[in-house]
Design an enzyme around this catalytic site. Sequence first.
Site, short mmCIF file in Angstrom:
data_model
loop_
_atom_site.label_atom_id
_atom_site.label_comp_id
_atom_site.label_asym_id
_atom_site.label_seq_id
_atom_site.Cartn_x
_atom_site.Cartn_y
_atom_site.Cartn_z
N HIS A 96 0.82 -1.22 0.00
CA HIS A 96 0.00 0.00 0.00
C HIS A 96 0.85 1.27 0.00
CE1 HIS A 96 -4.41 1.20 1.09
NE2 HIS A 96 -4.02 1.64 -0.08
N ASP A 119 -9.66 0.37 4.49
CA ASP A 119 -8.49 -0.24 5.13
C ASP A 119 -8.79 -0.54 6.60
OD1 ASP A 119 -5.06 0.64 4.33
OD2 ASP A 119 -5.74 -0.82 5.83
N ASP A 123 -2.74 4.08 7.76
CA ASP A 123 -1.58 4.28 6.88
C ASP A 123 -1.14 5.74 6.86
OD1 ASP A 123 -2.40 1.80 4.28
OD2 ASP A 123 -2.18 1.66 6.45
N HIS A 136 4.48 1.19 4.19
CA HIS A 136 3.06 0.96 3.86
C HIS A 136 2.13 1.49 4.95
CE1 HIS A 136 3.12 -3.37 5.77
NE2 HIS A 136 3.37 -2.43 6.67
N ASP A 223 -7.55 -1.51 0.36
CA ASP A 223 -6.61 -2.46 0.96
C ASP A 223 -7.44 -3.67 1.36
OD1 ASP A 223 -4.02 -2.07 3.50
OD2 ASP A 223 -5.04 -3.89 2.82
N GLU A 268 -2.39 -4.97 -1.26
CA GLU A 268 -2.03 -5.88 -0.17
C GLU A 268 -2.50 -7.31 -0.36
OE1 GLU A 268 0.20 -5.26 2.09
OE2 GLU A 268 0.40 -3.11 1.98
N1 LIG Z 1 0.16 0.85 11.48
C1 LIG Z 1 0.99 -0.29 11.22
C2 LIG Z 1 0.42 -1.20 10.13
C3 LIG Z 1 0.39 -0.61 8.79
C4 LIG Z 1 -0.37 -1.50 7.82
C5 LIG Z 1 -0.19 -1.09 6.40
B1 LIG Z 1 -1.37 -1.51 5.41
O1 LIG Z 1 -1.07 -1.02 4.10
O2 LIG Z 1 -1.55 -2.92 5.42
O3 LIG Z 1 -2.59 -0.88 5.83
C6 LIG Z 1 1.00 -1.19 12.48
C7 LIG Z 1 2.16 -0.98 13.35
N2 LIG Z 1 2.13 -1.81 14.57
C8 LIG Z 1 2.61 -3.18 14.32
C9 LIG Z 1 2.84 -3.89 15.64
C10 LIG Z 1 1.55 -3.92 16.45
O4 LIG Z 1 1.77 -4.50 17.73
C11 LIG Z 1 0.96 -2.54 16.60
C12 LIG Z 1 0.82 -1.87 15.24
C13 LIG Z 1 2.37 0.21 10.82
O5 LIG Z 1 3.22 -0.59 10.52
O6 LIG Z 1 2.53 1.46 10.78
MN LIG Z 2 -4.20 -2.33 5.97
MN LIG Z 3 2.30 -4.05 2.85
MN LIG Z 4 -3.20 -0.13 3.75
#
Ligand SMILES: N[C@](CCCC[B-](O)(O)O)(CCN1CCC(O)CC1)C(=O)O
Ligand SMILES: [Mn+2]
Ligand SMILES: [Mn+2]
Ligand SMILES: [Mn+2]
Length: 301
Positions: A96, A119, A123, A136, A223, A268
């Site tokens: 994403h 989603d 993001d 992402h 997503d 995704e």
């Molecule tokens: N907000 C997340 C997930 C993003 C997902 C991207 B997508 O394109 O699929 O929508 C989550 C970060 N974090 C990961 C560990 C968990 O314990 C808490 C959330 C991050 O990595 O920033």
């Molecule tokens: Mn997502």
């Molecule tokens: Mn991804």
């Molecule tokens: Mn996403």
Amino acid sequence: KTAAIVGCPFRCPRVGVDQGPIHLVEAGLVDQLTELGWKVNFDGHHQFEEVNVAADPPIGKLKNPRLVSKVTEAVAKVVGGHAKKGELPVTLGGDHSLAMGTISGTLDAHPDACVIWIDAHADINTAETTDSGNIHGMPVSFLLGLGSPVPEFSWVKPALKPERLVYIGLRDIDAGEKRILKENNIKAFSMHEVDKYGIGRVVEMALDHVNPKRAYPIHLSFDVDALDPSVAPSTGTPVRGGLTFREGHYICEAIWETGLLVALDLMEVNPSLADAASVQQTVTVGCSLVRAALGKQLVRR
Ligand SMILES: N[C@](CCCC[B-](O)(O)O)(CCN1CCC(O)CC1)C(=O)O
Ligand SMILES: [Mn+2]
Ligand SMILES: [Mn+2]
Ligand SMILES: [Mn+2]
């Protein structure tokens, strides 16, 4: 009407080729759209391997920054090019983070476009708020021009305005993202609102918010992890309590019904994560969502 399929088999983290887009095309998406009456341009998947960056050490917490920047900039040019020719870009991901490119491309061709982001996640992390460093989880902050600038992403113009963005399906938002959504008055319909009002009312309220006179072109960024993992299991960051198969399709059908759709991202789909049956199910649902967004279910348009 012409749809341009932009295959972006790009994965992050664990950067590599994400077979999702390839599976979607191999499942017959081109023929399926042709059967709907679309002229379909598909100039092959964009092999991003040649986008080689010598060394790509993290910048702060950001992982693979130079590769992600180069890939997304290339996608912006491709999507913007199709849009300027009056085609409807259908970008298949893949990560994403690519939406930094697709939405930049859309806004280049349609500066007044609004974005409907489907989603489980917002993001919208900045370089300061991200905990994972995975880009992402950040594309929306770059598109809005939030957080301290990251030189490697200087090509991203802050062309998106908070009032032109709305979310549906949120259920896993980081603390920093909650603050950002509040500070910027960004409208978000979480799964709580979907339960409370039903998807029909939620889509209507979302459109009334970003497109009150139905005057703006719409970029739909979907997503697949917005769907419940029982519906789309083969994705990178699954979160329980998601949209049903029908709720996901209703969103796509209702947006098609506006006649304002100018770009679609289906993101995704990551087949490297599940067994063959789960991959097949996710790919089938992905193709079905694209058909719904391009007019399948509706007879009168
Ligand atoms: N907000 C997340 C997930 C993003 C997902 C991207 B997508 O394109 O699929 O929508 C989550 C970060 N974090 C990961 C560990 C968990 O314990 C808490 C959330 C991050 O990595 O920033
Ligand atoms: Mn997502
Ligand atoms: Mn991804
Ligand atoms: Mn996403």
